[in-house]
Design a protein around this motif. Sequence first.
Motif, PDB file in Angstrom:
ATOM      1  N   ARG A 298       0.831  -1.201   0.000  1.00  0.00           N
ATOM      2  CA  ARG A 298       0.000   0.000   0.000  1.00  0.00           C
ATOM      3  C   ARG A 298       0.867   1.253   0.000  1.00  0.00           C
ATOM      4  O   ARG A 298       0.634   2.200  -0.769  1.00  0.00           O
ATOM      5  N   LEU A 299       1.884   1.266   0.848  1.00  0.00           N
ATOM      6  CA  LEU A 299       2.766   2.422   0.927  1.00  0.00           C
ATOM      7  C   LEU A 299       3.540   2.616  -0.376  1.00  0.00           C
ATOM      8  O   LEU A 299       3.741   3.742  -0.833  1.00  0.00           O
ATOM      9  N   ARG A 300       3.944   1.515  -0.979  1.00  0.00           N
ATOM     10  CA  ARG A 300       4.668   1.589  -2.255  1.00  0.00           C
ATOM     11  C   ARG A 300       3.758   2.166  -3.333  1.00  0.00           C
ATOM     12  O   ARG A 300       4.189   2.994  -4.151  1.00  0.00           O
ATOM     13  N   GLY A 301       2.503   1.719  -3.327  1.00  0.00           N
ATOM     14  CA  GLY A 301       1.554   2.202  -4.314  1.00  0.00           C
ATOM     15  C   GLY A 301       1.259   3.682  -4.195  1.00  0.00           C
ATOM     16  O   GLY A 301       0.852   4.326  -5.168  1.00  0.00           O
ATOM     17  N   GLU A 302       1.462   4.241  -2.994  1.00  0.00           N
ATOM     18  CA  GLU A 302       1.220   5.672  -2.789  1.00  0.00           C
ATOM     19  C   GLU A 302       2.467   6.506  -3.071  1.00  0.00           C
ATOM     20  O   GLU A 302       2.487   7.705  -2.809  1.00  0.00           O
ATOM     21  N   GLY A 303       3.513   5.830  -3.569  1.00  0.00           N
ATOM     22  CA  GLY A 303       4.666   6.572  -4.052  1.00  0.00           C
ATOM     23  C   GLY A 303       5.833   6.700  -3.096  1.00  0.00           C
ATOM     24  O   GLY A 303       6.814   7.387  -3.401  1.00  0.00           O
ATOM     25  N   TYR A 304       5.768   6.044  -1.931  1.00  0.00           N
ATOM     26  CA  TYR A 304       6.880   6.129  -0.994  1.00  0.00           C
ATOM     27  C   TYR A 304       8.033   5.246  -1.454  1.00  0.00           C
ATOM     28  O   TYR A 304       7.834   4.192  -2.058  1.00  0.00           O
TER      29      TYR A 304
END
Length: 358
Positions: A298-304
Amino acid sequence: MSKVSLPRHVHRVVSRGREYFYYQERRGTLHAGERIRLPNDPQTPEFWNAVRQAQGTFGPTPTDTIGALIDAFEVSWATRQRKISKGTQEHYRRYLKPARKAWGDLPARELRPRHVDALIRKIGADKPGAANNILDALKAMVSWANGPVELLTHDPTQGVERFSKGEGHRPWTSQQLAFAEQVFTGTIRRFFFLSRYTGQRISDVVRLSPNDVDDGGFSLPQKKTGVKPWCPIFPELEAEMVTWERRPGPYLLQSSGKSAGKPFSTNQMWKAFDRERKKYSVLSGAVPHGLRANAVIRLRGEGYTALQISDMVGMSVEMVESYSRHADRKASGQAVLREFQERDASQIVKRLESGKRK
């Protein structure tokens, strides 16, 4: 000297500024056993072999065996310059047991890479993850033994290969996540939300409490690694926490039986989740550690970035990238697909405007 955890029935006595160690069962009772003097240094293999003899292993015991080397390695943890977390200690202790069983009485100098390779291959045939953990534990011990303590002069793990990591724990599907959010109640629901939105292991989730809240996030040293991440309390979790009863202690407490009102151990929480999972076929294959993967994805998908996620979840950058790989590949593929669709749509519009295609 530094404090060392002594085994049961071993007693430390200080007389005239000097330390002495004795083994005596039922000390201080009418049925006290024989008082047996032990070597003065509990950080040597000789000390631990003397303890085993006092416990009932009679006859001469060699002090240069693999079993003695493992004992010395475990004792060293209390005095290392770089502290080893309790979780890592438990990990090493668990995965050195197969080595102790296989070669406990073998002289350490005679252990060779072919022996280690044979054990790793045998265990890895069915349990590659366990085989890798055993090899890692052995490498850690060998590295220490070849250092300043000079208990080894060769590396019996040299050239022994790890098994490929595989896919790891699978994240929960969107259907499983939606089902749990809709159906779970009580303690299991709390456990689900804390796990999903913090990405922490069971051993850390069961310890989370209001005292760990730090300026809008959770800050708690991880039991396994000692790493202290800062986990943001995301809006979804915050909205759920508002509904929880305010009380001291961990957020997760047992609600029934003799342990009612007490915190969960890692094993108890796993069993409670497993009982709930067995009720619903849709949750087949879902494991708590999979929610750790969901949090990362989820965090990766939000660009982090992987480094930012590592700081938030307390996971190595390499592991973050491993969990994110599927999501990254899917996102890349979807981006290519959108580009083709947009290009195709643009070409169709141009042809219609020219009147050459209807």
